[in-house]
Design an enzyme around this catalytic site. Structure first.
Site, PDB file in Angstrom:
ATOM      1  N   GLY A  64       7.685   5.228   7.689  1.00 29.88           N
ATOM      2  CA  GLY A  64       6.860   6.412   7.885  1.00 29.88           C
ATOM      3  C   GLY A  64       7.198   7.073   9.197  1.00 29.88           C
ATOM      4  N   CYS A  68      14.019  10.857   5.510  1.00 23.80           N
ATOM      5  CA  CYS A  68      14.124  10.365   6.888  1.00 23.80           C
ATOM      6  C   CYS A  68      15.509  10.622   7.475  1.00 23.80           C
ATOM      7  CB  CYS A  68      13.759   8.891   6.957  1.00 23.80           C
ATOM      8  SG  CYS A  68      14.677   7.858   5.817  1.00 23.80           S
ATOM      9  N   THR A 101       7.382   8.067  13.156  1.00 22.55           N
ATOM     10  CA  THR A 101       7.611   7.306  14.387  1.00 22.55           C
ATOM     11  C   THR A 101       6.294   7.087  15.120  1.00 22.55           C
ATOM     12  OG1 THR A 101       9.916   7.973  14.609  1.00 22.55           O
ATOM     13  CG2 THR A 101       8.770   7.414  16.642  1.00 22.55           C
ATOM     14  N   LYS A 148       0.836  -1.199   0.000  1.00 21.05           N
ATOM     15  CA  LYS A 148       0.000   0.000   0.000  1.00 21.05           C
ATOM     16  C   LYS A 148       0.871   1.251   0.000  1.00 21.05           C
ATOM     17  CE  LYS A 148      -2.003   2.407   3.262  1.00 21.05           C
ATOM     18  NZ  LYS A 148      -1.719   3.736   2.675  1.00 21.05           N
ATOM     19  N   GLU A 200      10.913   1.396   9.686  1.00 16.78           N
ATOM     20  CA  GLU A 200      11.911   2.417   9.336  1.00 16.78           C
ATOM     21  C   GLU A 200      11.245   3.758   9.602  1.00 16.78           C
ATOM     22  OE1 GLU A 200      14.903   1.661   8.451  1.00 16.78           O
ATOM     23  OE2 GLU A 200      14.672  -0.434   7.879  1.00 16.78           O
ATOM     24  N   GLU A 230      11.261  16.147  14.279  1.00 18.84           N
ATOM     25  CA  GLU A 230      11.453  15.985  12.841  1.00 18.84           C
ATOM     26  C   GLU A 230      10.532  16.974  12.117  1.00 18.84           C
ATOM     27  OE1 GLU A 230       9.974  12.310  10.880  1.00 18.84           O
ATOM     28  OE2 GLU A 230      11.965  12.187   9.980  1.00 18.84           O
TER      29      GLU A 230
HETATM   30  P1  NAI Z   1       2.366   8.402   8.224  1.00 20.00           P
HETATM   31  O1  NAI Z   1       3.428   7.740   9.004  1.00 20.00           O
HETATM   32  O2  NAI Z   1       1.026   8.601   8.861  1.00 20.00           O
HETATM   33  O3  NAI Z   1       2.118   7.599   6.847  1.00 20.00           O
HETATM   34  C1  NAI Z   1       3.004   6.664   6.289  1.00 20.00           C
HETATM   35  C2  NAI Z   1       2.225   5.486   5.754  1.00 20.00           C
HETATM   36  O4  NAI Z   1       1.538   4.839   6.825  1.00 20.00           O
HETATM   37  C3  NAI Z   1       1.153   5.831   4.730  1.00 20.00           C
HETATM   38  O5  NAI Z   1       1.127   4.821   3.737  1.00 20.00           O
HETATM   39  C4  NAI Z   1      -0.125   5.786   5.534  1.00 20.00           C
HETATM   40  O6  NAI Z   1      -1.246   5.482   4.753  1.00 20.00           O
HETATM   41  C5  NAI Z   1       0.168   4.674   6.517  1.00 20.00           C
HETATM   42  N1  NAI Z   1      -0.595   4.725   7.765  1.00 20.00           N
HETATM   43  C6  NAI Z   1      -1.003   5.818   8.458  1.00 20.00           C
HETATM   44  N2  NAI Z   1      -1.683   5.471   9.553  1.00 20.00           N
HETATM   45  C7  NAI Z   1      -1.724   4.120   9.585  1.00 20.00           C
HETATM   46  C8  NAI Z   1      -2.278   3.170  10.474  1.00 20.00           C
HETATM   47  N3  NAI Z   1      -2.951   3.534  11.570  1.00 20.00           N
HETATM   48  N4  NAI Z   1      -2.126   1.857  10.197  1.00 20.00           N
HETATM   49  C9  NAI Z   1      -1.446   1.467   9.105  1.00 20.00           C
HETATM   50  N5  NAI Z   1      -0.900   2.322   8.219  1.00 20.00           N
HETATM   51  C10 NAI Z   1      -1.033   3.636   8.459  1.00 20.00           C
HETATM   52  O7  NAI Z   1       2.925   9.773   7.708  1.00 20.00           O
HETATM   53  P2  NAI Z   1       2.106  11.084   7.269  1.00 20.00           P
HETATM   54  O8  NAI Z   1       0.818  11.190   8.017  1.00 20.00           O
HETATM   55  O9  NAI Z   1       2.040  11.101   5.806  1.00 20.00           O
HETATM   56  O10 NAI Z   1       3.089  12.212   7.754  1.00 20.00           O
HETATM   57  C11 NAI Z   1       3.117  12.617   9.106  1.00 20.00           C
HETATM   58  C12 NAI Z   1       4.507  13.063   9.478  1.00 20.00           C
HETATM   59  O11 NAI Z   1       5.365  11.946   9.531  1.00 20.00           O
HETATM   60  C13 NAI Z   1       5.147  13.977   8.455  1.00 20.00           C
HETATM   61  O12 NAI Z   1       4.814  15.296   8.710  1.00 20.00           O
HETATM   62  C14 NAI Z   1       6.608  13.702   8.624  1.00 20.00           C
HETATM   63  O13 NAI Z   1       7.133  14.546   9.624  1.00 20.00           O
HETATM   64  C15 NAI Z   1       6.658  12.282   9.103  1.00 20.00           C
HETATM   65  N6  NAI Z   1       7.060  11.326   8.059  1.00 20.00           N
HETATM   66  C16 NAI Z   1       8.259  10.735   8.170  1.00 20.00           C
HETATM   67  C17 NAI Z   1       8.690   9.841   7.224  1.00 20.00           C
HETATM   68  C18 NAI Z   1      10.013   9.204   7.349  1.00 20.00           C
HETATM   69  O14 NAI Z   1      10.425   8.461   6.452  1.00 20.00           O
HETATM   70  N7  NAI Z   1      10.736   9.444   8.408  1.00 20.00           N
HETATM   71  C19 NAI Z   1       7.876   9.510   6.058  1.00 20.00           C
HETATM   72  C20 NAI Z   1       6.585  10.152   6.048  1.00 20.00           C
HETATM   73  C21 NAI Z   1       6.218  11.034   7.025  1.00 20.00           C
END
Ligand code: NAI
Ligand code: MG
Length: 504
Positions: free
Chosen positions: A254, A310, A256, A201, A276, A408
């Site tokens: 995604g 990241c 933390t 996904k 990660e 972050e």
């Molecule tokens: P997120 O961590 O919520 O989303 C990443 C992935 O997880 C997406 O595919 C999303 O659909 C999925 N996801 C979200 N909630 C879920 C759940 N409860 N169960 C299973 N899958 C789930 O990241 P988001 O909301 O796009 O961004 C939030 C913040 O996270 C950003 O502002 C940024 O600071 C940080 N971030 C950090 C990343 C990294 O690689 N360190 C990557 C993306 C976001």
């Protein structure tokens, strides 16, 4: 920064191939077929350069997730993939890589449209990176092996004992929006090599290149059900994947916050989990460096991909004796990183992924200012073009209590601090809940090795930053993750070990 405000940020015309792909009817890729959702909910596809809606994808329902998991389960259980000769798995993965290569320009364009990143960067980094992950891991299909091991407490010949390496099973793989195709390849490559089957996904903000990749799956020769791609929201479709009893392993990249939630949710069925997660990676500049080259390097460390990385080098620690020169050098590099339309051939940095993320980044800059930080460069958001742009930003006069130093930001914002000695900077570098990456810039080998030893991070880069290679393990210390991707550890994460003991 005057020249930055006069840039034409209007998005350029899409190619006919990209337009055609974006115009497709929303569908899910299950069992090597494009199928409709069980309901009619969709997610808008937005071009962050223009803020315009340019397509729609399915917002998968629980029933859609169940259908994809059932396809992957059946494909795993009858051995149609894991039972193939490793040579065939290797060749199939390499064929997928060949097809990616043949469509590289379209993938780069779609990534630029969907994510807002510069097409040139997507073509130089994301697409070849994805190809490289597939080709490297393809070779492991034939290299994983158990071993024969004599027991400790029994005489020789009493038993015949050995271990087998077996695929963990059905993998739910959830990826973020910052490197959509590359992250998808990082996830699927080791799973496919190991003989697992997959429900992938992409993030709701960036589904397009994963769907385009799905287009190539059947053509590459994967049996039906081995690699399924569904689009949908995290808290619905993602959550269903994480809690599904027929899923054996979760691989997530995604935030933390969501990583912790997923780890908790996966506990009920004790799934294998690799995470990660985020970072706040320190970059240490010693007094002996070539300032011009280092300034260019540390600029790329934070401004590449608009800081939505990241391992972004978001905390700069420059030795007091070179601090001003390093910042001056970064200011000279800033025009190179000026945000532009993602399809502008001159672009190196594009737009921020969404209005939400743009506002979050600007909110951090405002919070930093309220806390007493000063803006040494940028700090503003050019608005022409309709997209979500933030200029390359440096904050100074910061302290370890400020949110801009601790959290972050995930934007093109670096906090810059001075230091005097090695122990002090090592302590400050480690003063974080994260431990993903770190950079050290020095010509002195002893200093390099000392800092590489002291810094608690999954990867330490010397005189470079964010260099990723499929053969080299990548993972996080502390709250930056669990487990590794890439290298031998990357394939191990998709294998079970079975011990067989036969009395003779
Ligand atoms: P997120 O961590 O919520 O989303 C990443 C992935 O997880 C997406 O595919 C999303 O659909 C999925 N996801 C979200 N909630 C879920 C759940 N409860 N169960 C299973 N899958 C789930 O990241 P988001 O909301 O796009 O961004 C939030 C913040 O996270 C950003 O502002 C940024 O600071 C940080 N971030 C950090 C990343 C990294 O690689 N360190 C990557 C993306 C976001
Ligand atoms: Mg979220």
């Amino acid at each position: 920064m005057n020249e930055m405000t006069t840039i034409d940020r209007t998005q350029r015309a899409y190619s006919p191939a990209a337009q055609a792909f974006l115009a497709r009817k929303p569908a899910l890729f299950i069992n090597n077929e494009w199928v409709s959702s069980s309901h009619d909910k969709v997610i808008e596809v937005e071009d962050p350069t223009s803020g315009k809606i340019v397509g729609h994808v399915v917002d998968a329902s629980d029933r859609d997730v169940d259908r994809a998991v059932a396809a992957a389960r059946a494909a795993f259980d009858d051995g149609r993939w894991s039972g193939l000769p490793p040579m065939v798995r290797d060749r199939t993965m390499n064929r997928l890589a060949d097809l990616l290569e043949a469509n590289a320009d379209l993938f780069a364009e779609l990534e630029a449209i969907d994510n807002g990143k510069a097409k040139g960067m997507a073509g130089a980094v994301d697409v070849p990176g994805a190809i490289s992950q597939l080709r490297f891991m393809a070779g492991w299909a034939s290299k994983v092996a158990g071993e024969t091991t004599a027991p400790y407490t029994m005489p020789a010949g009493a038993v015949f004992s050995y271990t087998l390496k077996e695929p963990v099973g059905v993998c739910a793989q959830i990826v973020p929006w910052n490197f959509p195709l590359l992250m998808a390849a990082l996830k699927i490559a080791p799973a496919l090599a190991a003989g697992c089957t997959i429900v992938l996904k992409p993030a709701e903000q960036t589904s397009i290149t994963a769907l385009k990749l799905a287009d190539l799956v059947a053509e590459a020769g994967f049996p039906a059900g081995v690699l399924n791609v569904i689009t949908g929201n995290g808290h619905t479709a993602g959550d269903r994947m994480v809690k599904h009893p027929d899923v054996d392993k979760i691989a997530f990249t995604g935030s933390t916050e969501i990583g912790k939630l997923i780890n908790r949710n996966a506990t009920e069925t004790l799934k294998h989990v690799t995470l990660e997660l985020g970072g706040k990676s320190p970059v240490v500049v010693m007094p002996d460096v070539d300032v011009a080259a280092t300034a260019a390097g540390v600029s790329g460390a934070i401004w590449f991909n608009a800081g939505q990385v990241c391992v972004a080098g978001s905390r700069l620690y420059a030795h007091r004796s070179v601090f001003d020169q390093v910042l001056e050098g970064m200011a000279q590099n800033a025009p190179f990183w000026a945000p532009r339309a993602s399809l502008d051939p001159e672009a190196h940095m594009g737009a921020i992924i969404s209005k939400e993320q743009h506002d979050k980044v600007m909110g951090y800059i405002e919070a930093g200012k309220r806390d007493g930080a000063s803006v040494a460069l940028g700090g503003d958001a050019p608005s022409n073009g309709g997209g979500y742009f933030v200029n390359p930003t440096i904050l100074v006069d910061v302290n370890p209590q400020m949110s801009v130093v601790r959290e972050e930001i995930f934007g093109p914002v670096v906090v810059a601090q001075r230091f005097d000695d090695l122990d002090e900077v090592a302590r400050e570098a480690n003063n974080t809940c994260y431990g993903l990456g770190a950079g050290v810039w020095t010509k002195d080998a002893t200093t390099m090795l000392k800092l590489a030893g002291k810094i608690k991070a999954g990867t330490v880069w010397g005189n470079c930053h964010a260099v990723i290679d499929a053969a080299l393990p990548f993972g996080g210390y502390k709250e930056s993750g669990i487990g590794h991707e890439q290298g031998r550890l990357g394939i191990e994460a998709y294998l079970e070990t079975k011990t067989v003991i036969i009395q003779m």
